[in-house]
Design an enzyme around this catalytic site. Structure first.
Site, PDB file in Angstrom:
ATOM      1  N   THR A  89      -5.579  -6.947  10.669  1.00 41.30           N
ATOM      2  CA  THR A  89      -5.862  -5.671   9.996  1.00 41.30           C
ATOM      3  C   THR A  89      -5.331  -4.485  10.794  1.00 41.30           C
ATOM      4  O   THR A  89      -4.707  -3.577  10.237  1.00 41.30           O
ATOM      5  CB  THR A  89      -7.395  -5.511   9.808  1.00 41.30           C
ATOM      6  OG1 THR A  89      -7.904  -6.677   9.164  1.00 41.30           O
ATOM      7  CG2 THR A  89      -7.721  -4.284   8.987  1.00 41.30           C
ATOM      8  N   HIS A 145      -2.123  -5.463   1.397  1.00 43.84           N
ATOM      9  CA  HIS A 145      -3.419  -6.106   1.145  1.00 43.84           C
ATOM     10  C   HIS A 145      -3.169  -7.538   0.705  1.00 43.84           C
ATOM     11  O   HIS A 145      -2.200  -7.803  -0.007  1.00 43.84           O
ATOM     12  CB  HIS A 145      -4.165  -5.372   0.020  1.00 43.84           C
ATOM     13  CG  HIS A 145      -5.338  -6.150  -0.499  1.00 43.84           C
ATOM     14  ND1 HIS A 145      -6.579  -6.089   0.075  1.00 43.84           N
ATOM     15  CD2 HIS A 145      -5.433  -7.062  -1.517  1.00 43.84           C
ATOM     16  CE1 HIS A 145      -7.405  -6.913  -0.574  1.00 43.84           C
ATOM     17  NE2 HIS A 145      -6.729  -7.506  -1.536  1.00 43.84           N
ATOM     18  N   LYS A 182       0.818  -1.218   0.000  1.00 41.75           N
ATOM     19  CA  LYS A 182       0.000   0.000   0.000  1.00 41.75           C
ATOM     20  C   LYS A 182       0.855   1.272   0.000  1.00 41.75           C
ATOM     21  O   LYS A 182       2.060   1.221   0.290  1.00 41.75           O
ATOM     22  CB  LYS A 182      -0.937  -0.040   1.214  1.00 41.75           C
ATOM     23  CG  LYS A 182      -1.970  -1.185   1.140  1.00 41.75           C
ATOM     24  CD  LYS A 182      -2.977  -1.097   2.275  1.00 41.75           C
ATOM     25  CE  LYS A 182      -4.011  -2.206   2.198  1.00 41.75           C
ATOM     26  NZ  LYS A 182      -5.038  -2.088   3.257  1.00 41.75           N
ATOM     27  N   TYR A 226     -12.461  -1.851  -4.099  1.00 43.64           N
ATOM     28  CA  TYR A 226     -12.996  -2.032  -2.746  1.00 43.64           C
ATOM     29  C   TYR A 226     -14.529  -1.943  -2.710  1.00 43.64           C
ATOM     30  O   TYR A 226     -15.096  -1.651  -1.652  1.00 43.64           O
ATOM     31  CB  TYR A 226     -12.403  -0.993  -1.799  1.00 43.64           C
ATOM     32  CG  TYR A 226     -11.016  -1.326  -1.276  1.00 43.64           C
ATOM     33  CD1 TYR A 226     -10.803  -2.473  -0.508  1.00 43.64           C
ATOM     34  CD2 TYR A 226      -9.933  -0.485  -1.513  1.00 43.64           C
ATOM     35  CE1 TYR A 226      -9.547  -2.778  -0.003  1.00 43.64           C
ATOM     36  CE2 TYR A 226      -8.658  -0.783  -1.006  1.00 43.64           C
ATOM     37  CZ  TYR A 226      -8.488  -1.934  -0.254  1.00 43.64           C
ATOM     38  OH  TYR A 226      -7.245  -2.236   0.254  1.00 43.64           O
ATOM     39  N   GLU A 258      -9.887 -10.083  -7.841  1.00 48.61           N
ATOM     40  CA  GLU A 258      -8.833  -9.063  -7.673  1.00 48.61           C
ATOM     41  C   GLU A 258      -7.716  -9.221  -8.709  1.00 48.61           C
ATOM     42  O   GLU A 258      -7.215  -8.236  -9.248  1.00 48.61           O
ATOM     43  CB  GLU A 258      -8.295  -9.123  -6.241  1.00 48.61           C
ATOM     44  CG  GLU A 258      -9.368  -8.673  -5.242  1.00 48.61           C
ATOM     45  CD  GLU A 258      -8.966  -8.824  -3.781  1.00 48.61           C
ATOM     46  OE1 GLU A 258      -7.886  -9.397  -3.492  1.00 48.61           O
ATOM     47  OE2 GLU A 258      -9.729  -8.347  -2.921  1.00 48.61           O
ATOM     48  N   ARG A 277       2.471  -6.571   8.982  1.00 45.75           N
ATOM     49  CA  ARG A 277       1.785  -5.398   9.546  1.00 45.75           C
ATOM     50  C   ARG A 277       2.385  -5.000  10.894  1.00 45.75           C
ATOM     51  O   ARG A 277       2.479  -3.807  11.205  1.00 45.75           O
ATOM     52  CB  ARG A 277       0.278  -5.674   9.640  1.00 45.75           C
ATOM     53  CG  ARG A 277      -0.380  -5.522   8.264  1.00 45.75           C
ATOM     54  CD  ARG A 277      -1.794  -5.995   8.250  1.00 45.75           C
ATOM     55  NE  ARG A 277      -2.501  -5.589   7.036  1.00 45.75           N
ATOM     56  CZ  ARG A 277      -3.670  -6.093   6.667  1.00 45.75           C
ATOM     57  NH1 ARG A 277      -4.256  -7.035   7.394  1.00 45.75           N
ATOM     58  NH2 ARG A 277      -4.248  -5.670   5.555  1.00 45.75           N
ATOM     59  N   ARG A 317      -2.293 -14.238   4.310  1.00 40.41           N
ATOM     60  CA  ARG A 317      -3.049 -13.577   5.388  1.00 40.41           C
ATOM     61  C   ARG A 317      -2.309 -13.727   6.718  1.00 40.41           C
ATOM     62  O   ARG A 317      -2.253 -12.799   7.518  1.00 40.41           O
ATOM     63  CB  ARG A 317      -4.453 -14.184   5.510  1.00 40.41           C
ATOM     64  CG  ARG A 317      -5.324 -14.041   4.271  1.00 40.41           C
ATOM     65  CD  ARG A 317      -5.867 -12.678   4.043  1.00 40.41           C
ATOM     66  NE  ARG A 317      -6.699 -12.214   5.137  1.00 40.41           N
ATOM     67  CZ  ARG A 317      -7.332 -11.042   5.140  1.00 40.41           C
ATOM     68  NH1 ARG A 317      -7.194 -10.208   4.112  1.00 40.41           N
ATOM     69  NH2 ARG A 317      -8.068 -10.673   6.152  1.00 40.41           N
ATOM     70  N   PHE A 338     -15.546   3.885   6.552  1.00 41.32           N
ATOM     71  CA  PHE A 338     -14.186   4.301   6.174  1.00 41.32           C
ATOM     72  C   PHE A 338     -13.936   4.216   4.663  1.00 41.32           C
ATOM     73  O   PHE A 338     -12.807   4.412   4.213  1.00 41.32           O
ATOM     74  CB  PHE A 338     -13.131   3.488   6.936  1.00 41.32           C
ATOM     75  CG  PHE A 338     -13.280   1.987   6.777  1.00 41.32           C
ATOM     76  CD1 PHE A 338     -12.786   1.327   5.669  1.00 41.32           C
ATOM     77  CD2 PHE A 338     -13.904   1.235   7.764  1.00 41.32           C
ATOM     78  CE1 PHE A 338     -12.904  -0.044   5.525  1.00 41.32           C
ATOM     79  CE2 PHE A 338     -14.040  -0.152   7.634  1.00 41.32           C
ATOM     80  CZ  PHE A 338     -13.528  -0.787   6.506  1.00 41.32           C
ATOM     81  N   ASN A 356      -2.104   0.239   6.620  1.00 41.86           N
ATOM     82  CA  ASN A 356      -1.576  -1.003   7.190  1.00 41.86           C
ATOM     83  C   ASN A 356      -0.715  -1.814   6.220  1.00 41.86           C
ATOM     84  O   ASN A 356      -0.660  -3.037   6.285  1.00 41.86           O
ATOM     85  CB  ASN A 356      -2.715  -1.840   7.778  1.00 41.86           C
ATOM     86  CG  ASN A 356      -3.754  -2.221   6.751  1.00 41.86           C
ATOM     87  OD1 ASN A 356      -3.616  -1.894   5.577  1.00 41.86           O
ATOM     88  ND2 ASN A 356      -4.793  -2.919   7.182  1.00 41.86           N
TER      89      ASN A 356
HETATM   90  P1  GDP Z   1      -8.028  -6.746   5.556  1.00 44.13           P
HETATM   91  O1  GDP Z   1      -8.648  -7.899   4.815  1.00 44.13           O
HETATM   92  O2  GDP Z   1      -7.196  -7.165   6.740  1.00 44.13           O
HETATM   93  O3  GDP Z   1      -7.234  -5.826   4.635  1.00 44.13           O
HETATM   94  O4  GDP Z   1      -9.222  -5.869   6.191  1.00 44.13           O
HETATM   95  P2  GDP Z   1     -10.687  -5.482   5.637  1.00 44.13           P
HETATM   96  O5  GDP Z   1     -11.018  -6.243   4.392  1.00 44.13           O
HETATM   97  O6  GDP Z   1     -11.620  -5.577   6.792  1.00 44.13           O
HETATM   98  O7  GDP Z   1     -10.557  -3.916   5.294  1.00 44.13           O
HETATM   99  C1  GDP Z   1      -9.946  -3.492   4.102  1.00 44.13           C
HETATM  100  C2  GDP Z   1      -9.016  -2.344   4.428  1.00 44.13           C
HETATM  101  O8  GDP Z   1      -9.801  -1.245   4.923  1.00 44.13           O
HETATM  102  C3  GDP Z   1      -8.012  -2.602   5.558  1.00 44.13           C
HETATM  103  O9  GDP Z   1      -6.854  -3.292   5.144  1.00 44.13           O
HETATM  104  C4  GDP Z   1      -7.705  -1.189   6.012  1.00 44.13           C
HETATM  105  O10 GDP Z   1      -6.798  -0.525   5.127  1.00 44.13           O
HETATM  106  C5  GDP Z   1      -9.067  -0.520   5.911  1.00 44.13           C
HETATM  107  N1  GDP Z   1      -9.822  -0.607   7.179  1.00 44.13           N
HETATM  108  C6  GDP Z   1     -10.353  -1.717   7.766  1.00 44.13           C
HETATM  109  N2  GDP Z   1     -10.991  -1.423   8.906  1.00 44.13           N
HETATM  110  C7  GDP Z   1     -10.873  -0.082   9.060  1.00 44.13           C
HETATM  111  C8  GDP Z   1     -11.336   0.845  10.048  1.00 44.13           C
HETATM  112  O11 GDP Z   1     -11.988   0.464  11.036  1.00 44.13           O
HETATM  113  N3  GDP Z   1     -11.020   2.168   9.847  1.00 44.13           N
HETATM  114  C9  GDP Z   1     -10.308   2.601   8.761  1.00 44.13           C
HETATM  115  N4  GDP Z   1     -10.034   3.917   8.643  1.00 44.13           N
HETATM  116  N5  GDP Z   1      -9.860   1.766   7.814  1.00 44.13           N
HETATM  117  C10 GDP Z   1     -10.127   0.429   7.951  1.00 44.13           C
END
Ligand code: GDP
Length: 138
Positions: free
Chosen positions: A92, A116, A10, A50, A127, A103, A86, A58, A113
């Site tokens: 996350t 992805h 990222k 996304y 994807e 991370r 993962r 968010f 973070n």
């Molecule tokens: P991942 O699969 O671990 O990447 O997590 P998710 O699929 O739940 O979320 C996608 C991406 O959205 C994450 O990698 C973060 O960059 C962002 N994200 C997830 N949860 C939050 C949150 O609570 N707040 C904010 N600002 N960003 C978030």
């Protein structure tokens, strides 16, 4: 059987100069890089990628962040690639990520973070197809 997954380094991690360290961790964990490219993406491209998160509070912030600077897009291959990436990425929220994960080492916040990784075979297929043409995969 070998499996493919999709990953992004990222914009936060690219900006901070962590690209090579993250690639090294990925290769050390046994992944083959089937394809890799660095590019800046538009907000609209990030929104399409996304789309499953479009109802989340968010979404606007996340897609603004993802289009804020160059990213590194990759197709990675190994046995059990999706689950293993993962695990290597960590939680996350980096505050909850295990020691030694990408991370834990390189992420700054729950949004910024560092990396992805696809979370299931169906999302990996979507994807990879979203960002790469078949002829780009080697
Ligand atoms: P991942 O699969 O671990 O990447 O997590 P998710 O699929 O739940 O979320 C996608 C991406 O959205 C994450 O990698 C973060 O960059 C962002 N994200 C997830 N949860 C939050 C949150 O609570 N707040 C904010 N600002 N960003 C978030």
């Amino acid at each position: 059987m070998s499996q493919r997954t999709f990953s992004i380094i990222k914009p936060d991690a690219v900006r901070k100069g962590y690209t090579a360290a993250i690639l090294a961790a990925i290769e050390k964990a046994g992944f083959q890089i089937a394809s890799i490219k660095k590019q800046s993406i538009s907000k609209a491209q990030a929104e399409g990628f996304y789309a499953v998160h479009s109802a989340r509070p968010f979404f606007d912030s996340l897609t603004t962040f993802m289009s804020s600077g160059p990213i590194v897009l990759m197709v990675l291959e190994k046995e059990n690639a999706i689950a293993d990436l993962r695990k290597l990425m960590g939680a996350t929220n980096p505050a909850n990520a295990e020691e030694g994960t990408i991370r834990k080492q390189f992420a700054g916040s729950i949004e910024e973070n560092a990396i992805h990784g696809s979370d299931a075979p169906e999302t990996a297929a979507f994807e990879i197809g979203y960002w790469f043409a078949g002829y780009e995969l080697v």
